[in-house]
Design an enzyme around this catalytic site. Structure first.
Site, short mmCIF file in Angstrom:
data_model
loop_
_atom_site.label_atom_id
_atom_site.label_comp_id
_atom_site.label_asym_id
_atom_site.label_seq_id
_atom_site.Cartn_x
_atom_site.Cartn_y
_atom_site.Cartn_z
N ASN A 91 3.56 6.48 4.93
CA ASN A 91 3.12 5.24 5.56
C ASN A 91 4.00 4.91 6.76
O ASN A 91 5.24 4.99 6.67
CB ASN A 91 3.17 4.09 4.55
CG ASN A 91 2.16 4.27 3.44
OD1 ASN A 91 1.02 4.64 3.69
ND2 ASN A 91 2.57 4.02 2.21
N GLU A 99 6.55 -0.21 2.95
CA GLU A 99 7.45 -1.21 2.39
C GLU A 99 8.90 -0.92 2.71
O GLU A 99 9.70 -1.83 2.93
CB GLU A 99 7.29 -1.29 0.86
CG GLU A 99 6.00 -1.92 0.42
CD GLU A 99 5.86 -1.93 -1.10
OE1 GLU A 99 6.84 -1.60 -1.80
OE2 GLU A 99 4.77 -2.24 -1.57
N VAL A 100 9.26 0.35 2.67
CA VAL A 100 10.67 0.73 2.86
C VAL A 100 10.81 1.42 4.22
O VAL A 100 10.21 2.46 4.46
CB VAL A 100 11.15 1.66 1.73
CG1 VAL A 100 12.61 2.04 1.95
CG2 VAL A 100 10.96 0.99 0.37
N HIS A 104 9.74 8.45 4.51
CA HIS A 104 9.58 9.11 3.21
C HIS A 104 8.16 9.63 3.08
O HIS A 104 7.22 9.09 3.66
CB HIS A 104 9.89 8.16 2.05
CG HIS A 104 9.17 6.86 2.08
ND1 HIS A 104 9.55 5.82 2.90
CD2 HIS A 104 8.08 6.41 1.39
CE1 HIS A 104 8.74 4.79 2.71
NE2 HIS A 104 7.83 5.13 1.81
N HIS A 106 5.45 10.53 0.02
CA HIS A 106 5.12 10.45 -1.41
C HIS A 106 4.44 11.77 -1.80
O HIS A 106 3.49 12.19 -1.12
CB HIS A 106 4.10 9.33 -1.69
CG HIS A 106 4.54 7.95 -1.31
ND1 HIS A 106 4.81 6.98 -2.25
CD2 HIS A 106 4.73 7.35 -0.11
CE1 HIS A 106 5.14 5.85 -1.65
NE2 HIS A 106 5.09 6.05 -0.35
P1 5GP Z 1 5.97 2.67 1.02
O1 5GP Z 1 4.99 1.57 0.78
O2 5GP Z 1 7.14 2.20 1.88
O3 5GP Z 1 5.33 3.92 1.53
O4 5GP Z 1 6.53 3.07 -0.41
C1 5GP Z 1 7.78 2.70 -0.91
C2 5GP Z 1 7.89 3.20 -2.33
O5 5GP Z 1 9.23 3.06 -2.74
C3 5GP Z 1 7.03 2.44 -3.34
O6 5GP Z 1 6.13 3.35 -3.97
C4 5GP Z 1 8.04 1.84 -4.32
O7 5GP Z 1 7.60 1.85 -5.66
C5 5GP Z 1 9.25 2.72 -4.11
N1 5GP Z 1 10.53 2.06 -4.36
C6 5GP Z 1 10.91 0.86 -3.90
N2 5GP Z 1 12.16 0.58 -4.30
C7 5GP Z 1 12.57 1.63 -5.05
C8 5GP Z 1 13.78 1.94 -5.74
O8 5GP Z 1 14.75 1.16 -5.75
N3 5GP Z 1 13.85 3.12 -6.39
C9 5GP Z 1 12.81 4.01 -6.39
N4 5GP Z 1 12.99 5.14 -7.04
N5 5GP Z 1 11.65 3.76 -5.74
C10 5GP Z 1 11.54 2.58 -5.08
#
Ligand code: 5GP
Length: 120
Positions: A91, A99-100, A104, A106
């Protein structure tokens, strides 16, 4: 967008927050998602500070990009989903619901995943 050194994945890389590690090399760390959306849900991140795929593609070295790409397929194979199939998601930005803000990918697999996105 500048890189936030206190984002959750930066803190995992510094060892400030634990993770369930799946793979690590000089350039890459992979760990299981804390809220898995499939039986296999692994997050692959570069160790360098990149906000998203756009930032990584523009600024990472050839060595980092090669290591990352090779790691993703290796991790998927080691997780046992190469034969049954898996989906890679990365994303970037608001519309994607990133979100982060640390690049990354997935790796999702272990069950039929359905359509790529929910139809309108
Ligand atoms: P995004 O929406 O940014 O592509 O996905 C971020 C992902 O990071 C989400 O699937 C969420 O569950 C995961 N995530 C967020 N915080 C943590 C964490 O502290 N540890 C782990 N292992 N995953 C996290």
């Amino acid at each position: 967008m500048s890189y936030d050194t206190n984002n959750i994945f930066a803190r995992i890389l510094r060892g400030e927050i634990p993770c369930r590690k799946a793979y690590e090399d000089d350039h890459v760390l992979a760990f299981h998602d804390i809220h898995p959306q499939a039986p296999t849900h692994i997050l692959v991140i570069p160790k360098g500070s990149y906000v998203s795929a756009a930032d990584f593609g523009a600024k990472a070295s050839d060595a980092e990009i090669a290591a990352f790409t090779r790691a993703v397929s290796r991790i998927a194979a080691e997780a046992g989903v190469e034969g049954s199939g898996y989906r890679l998601i990365s994303n970037h930005g608001a519309d994607s619901h990133q979100e982060v803000p640390h690049y990354h990918v997935h790796i999702l697999g272990g069950r039929p995943l359905g359509r790529l996105v929910t139809p309108l």
